[in-house]
Design an enzyme around this catalytic site. Structure first.
Site, PDB file in Angstrom:
ATOM      1  N   CYS A  87       0.776  -1.244   0.000  1.00 40.54           N
ATOM      2  CA  CYS A  87       0.000   0.000   0.000  1.00 40.54           C
ATOM      3  C   CYS A  87       0.807   1.293   0.000  1.00 40.54           C
ATOM      4  O   CYS A  87       0.774   2.064  -0.961  1.00 40.54           O
ATOM      5  CB  CYS A  87      -0.963  -0.017   1.183  1.00 40.54           C
ATOM      6  N   HIS A 137      -2.677   6.571   4.275  1.00 37.11           N
ATOM      7  CA  HIS A 137      -1.560   5.650   4.501  1.00 37.11           C
ATOM      8  C   HIS A 137      -0.196   6.217   4.106  1.00 37.11           C
ATOM      9  O   HIS A 137       0.683   5.496   3.618  1.00 37.11           O
ATOM     10  CB  HIS A 137      -1.798   4.326   3.782  1.00 37.11           C
TER      11      HIS A 137
END
Length: 493
Positions: A87, A137
């Site tokens: 990610c 993130h």
């Protein structure tokens, strides 16, 4: 006297008529053309959606009518390859147009530096409104903090990398009990399955900002696991017993794989519904022609191919993602793009489509010119890497450092010991026959090695062991189990 004036007037009209045909038309043709309005950009990002899990790619079981329709109006990238199949590194690479070892985000939950020049900052400097909704993130945590401590905290304003409108949570995969923080760090909750209200929020943003150029990034959490949490009405659409599996799913795991894939497809169909709502809103607001719409994902999911789940690995199920780009104003001919495009290439290509100069900090390639000319991408291959194994694929369960090239046809990967994988993806689409070391493929292996070495030189990547990069960036492993054991081969340096 009157007749003479009348005659002169008729002559004048005749002369003006001649001028209008011969002269005025020429003058008119030299007048400067009206400057085209800057295109809006809507970037829709899913998490862990692999490339074969869409109807338009030939999958007859997953239900994606809205994406299938969008594909008929878009460039369809058959070889969109994530530079690092996990990610945070994908996100940092996309926003900066850099490779992970340049910006330092080669490990989840490590911070993208404030100094990085990013997508939103570039567009904002050109007068764009900027908005971000969903999973971020990229805030990371300090060296002395708990590894996942930042996931439940607001992202400070100076860490939002140029995005002003803000409905964001660092990370969550609890899609039915999901909250976010707004511009003022106030905690708010998404009602129901979070991708639906997130999409509604994006639609509201688009309607409010349609008179100005805007950049909107909508970042969904699904279809990332947990797989079984899609709304029930979508789960009912799929019978696990009817799911077709890839040939490389081991026999003993096939029942489990069918259940997981059925639930995975349920998330995908829910997201397809959200995508349909978004596309309808763009059409209703009259923005379709001058809006660049991108749909893609960070990485794929093995889904029990080769007996494993999730990502990080160099196989197609992990590294290849769906990608569509629609921009009727300049990409007038929908078509398939077979040349590989890599994560760092997305930012410069978007900037090229938008007519914005590409900053020197960007390392990826701008493919906007061939795309606008109606030709394919010319590229020897996309770089894939894992500088540091961690979390789901750490040293203790077989994780290894690797670098590789995914070309239009072949996959070639090295680890620290030397050549590791070589696949002909045309004749072996499930990557079951490793050609490394087979004499008859030596020429191909040597060719792919040459391409890889050229790419590593271009990106100043010395391909060192993981510990070197962790030390260089002053990072700690998030789990002691990530550390290399005594039996792990260390090469001489």
């Amino acid at each position: 006297m009157f007749k003479r004036i009348h005659k002169d007037f008729k002559f004048l009209l005749l002369a003006l008529g001649v001028l209008s045909v011969l002269g005025f038309k020429s003058i008119q043709s030299k007048a400067p053309a009206e400057k085209a309005a800057p295109p809006n950009v809507i970037f829709v990002l899913a998490d862990q959606w692999r490339s074969d899990a869409v109807g338009y790619a030939g999958n007859n079981e997953v239900i994606t009518p809205n994406l299938d329709k969008l594909a008929k109006e878009s460039l369809v990238f058959e070889n969109a390859v994530t530079v690092m199949a996990v990610c945070a590194p994908w996100r940092a690479s996309f926003l900066t147009g850099q490779y992970p070892l340049t910006n330092g985000v080669f490990y989840n939950d490590k911070p993208l530096p404030n100094e990085a020049l990013t997508l939103a900052e570039i567009y904002k400097e050109k007068g764009y409104q900027t908005g971000y909704i969903g999973k971020w993130h990229l805030n990371g945590h300090a060296r002395d903090e708990h590894p996942f401590s930042a996931r439940d905290k607001p992202v400070p304003k100076d860490r939002r990398q140029g995005f002003d409108y803000w409905k964001v949570r660092e990370v969550t995969h609890d899609y039915n009990n999901s909250y976010y923080f707004d511009e003022n760090d106030e905690k708010q909750f998404w009602k129901g399955y979070d991708a639906f209200p997130q999409t509604d929020s994006a639609i509201s943003y688009i309607k409010r900002n349609k008179e100005n150029p805007f950049l909107m990034m909508l970042s969904w959490g699904p279809p990332h696991n947990p797989y079984h949490t899609a709304p029930e009405e979508y789960r009912k659409l799929y019978d696990p017993a009817k799911i077709t599996l890839r040939d490389n799913v081991p026999g003993e795991l096939r029942d489990s794989a069918r259940q997981i894939i059925a639930d995975y497809y349920a998330h995908i169909t829910a997201l397809d519904k959200a995508m349909g709502d978004l596309l309808a809103a763009v059409e209703e607001e009259g923005l379709s022609d001058n809006t660049i719409i991108v749909f893609t994902s960070e990485h794929g999911d093995m889904l029990f191919s080769k007996g494993v789940l999730r990502k990080q690995r160099p196989y197609d199920e992990s590294i290849k993602v769906p990608m569509l780009i629609r921009y009727p104003e300049k990409l007038t001919k929908p078509r398939q793009i077979t040349g590989p495009i890599n994560t760092p290439d997305l930012l410069p290509t978007l900037l090229g489509l938008s007519g914005i100069k590409i900053p020197d900090t960007v390392e990826g390639t701008d493919f906007s010119k061939p795309l606008m000319k109606g030709t394919d991408i010319s590229n020897e291959g996309a770089l894939i890497m894992l500088p540091v194994p961690f979390h789901e694929w750490k040293f203790s369960n077989g994780g290894r450092e690797f670098r590789g090239i995914r070309s239009e046809r072949y996959t070639y990967v090295k680890d620290l010991k030397g050549p590791w994988l070589l696949y002909d993806n045309q004749t072996d689409p499930f990557q079951q026959k490793n050609l490394v070391g087979i004499p008859e493929y030596k020429g191909l292996q040597d060719k792919m090695e040459k391409v890889l070495q050229a790419r590593l030189k271009q990106t100043n990547d010395k391909f060192l062991p993981a510990d070197d990069y962790m030390t260089q960036w002053n990072y700690l492993y998030d789990d002691k189990d990530s550390l290399r054991n005594d039996n792990y081969l260390m090469i001489n340096r």
